[in-house]
Design a protein around this motif. Structure first.
Motif: not given
Length: 164
Positions: A11-18, A31-42, A148-154
């Protein structure tokens, strides 16, 4: 061999983890791009510099994710047309993912040589993965592949729950 651990918070709203090492030191920040298009993770290193970027292609008939490491595109994960079960493929020059990557139990190879292993850790809160890096030059690429694979699964889980 180096071991790293990825632990996502439930339940991490800001899509951040270490990503941590065996001594529990932070090695990477995701860090995920919460509610942004295109969806991305840095993926950021300990100094805060971006070392990898995972981006979902916006205008595509089937979902497609691009993975860049140090500004170079290293692989693409794309959904294949299938009527019964979701199927994805990974396109990369010299990099292969073998095993059950949907259940996060796989090996990463480069030109036939195993450079990393990923195993999901069960009985933990949230998604937790143990990443064994056998070739430290490939460390960032391996971490980017796992994210990336975890992002695809989500993304697939979100799509499935929206249609039911």
């Amino acid at each position: 061999m180096k071991e790293l651990y990825i632990k996502q918070k439930i339940l991490s709203i800001n899509e951040k983890f270490t990503v941590k090492d065996q001594q529990e030191n932070d090695v990477y920040y995701v860090e995920g791009s919460f509610l942004k298009i295109p969806k991305s993770f840095s993926v950021l290193n300990a100094a805060g510099s971006e070392v990898a970027l995972i981006t979902k292609k916006v205008f595509s008939f089937l979902p497609k994710f691009h993975v860049e490491v140090n500004g170079q595109e290293v692989l693409t994960i794309k959904k294949e047309l299938s009527f019964f079960k979701a199927r994805y493929s990974i396109d990369a020059a010299g990099i292969e993912v073998q095993g059950n990557w949907w259940d996060m139990e796989f090996e990463v190879s480069q030109y036939g040589e195993v450079v990393g292993k990923v195993n999901k850790e069960w009985f933990k809160w949230g998604d937790s993965y143990k990443v064994q890096v056998l070739n430290e030059e490939m460390e960032t690429i391996i971490i980017a592949i796992v994210v990336a694979i975890d992002c695809v699964k989500a993304d697939q889980a979100a799509t499935s729950s929206a249609t039911t």
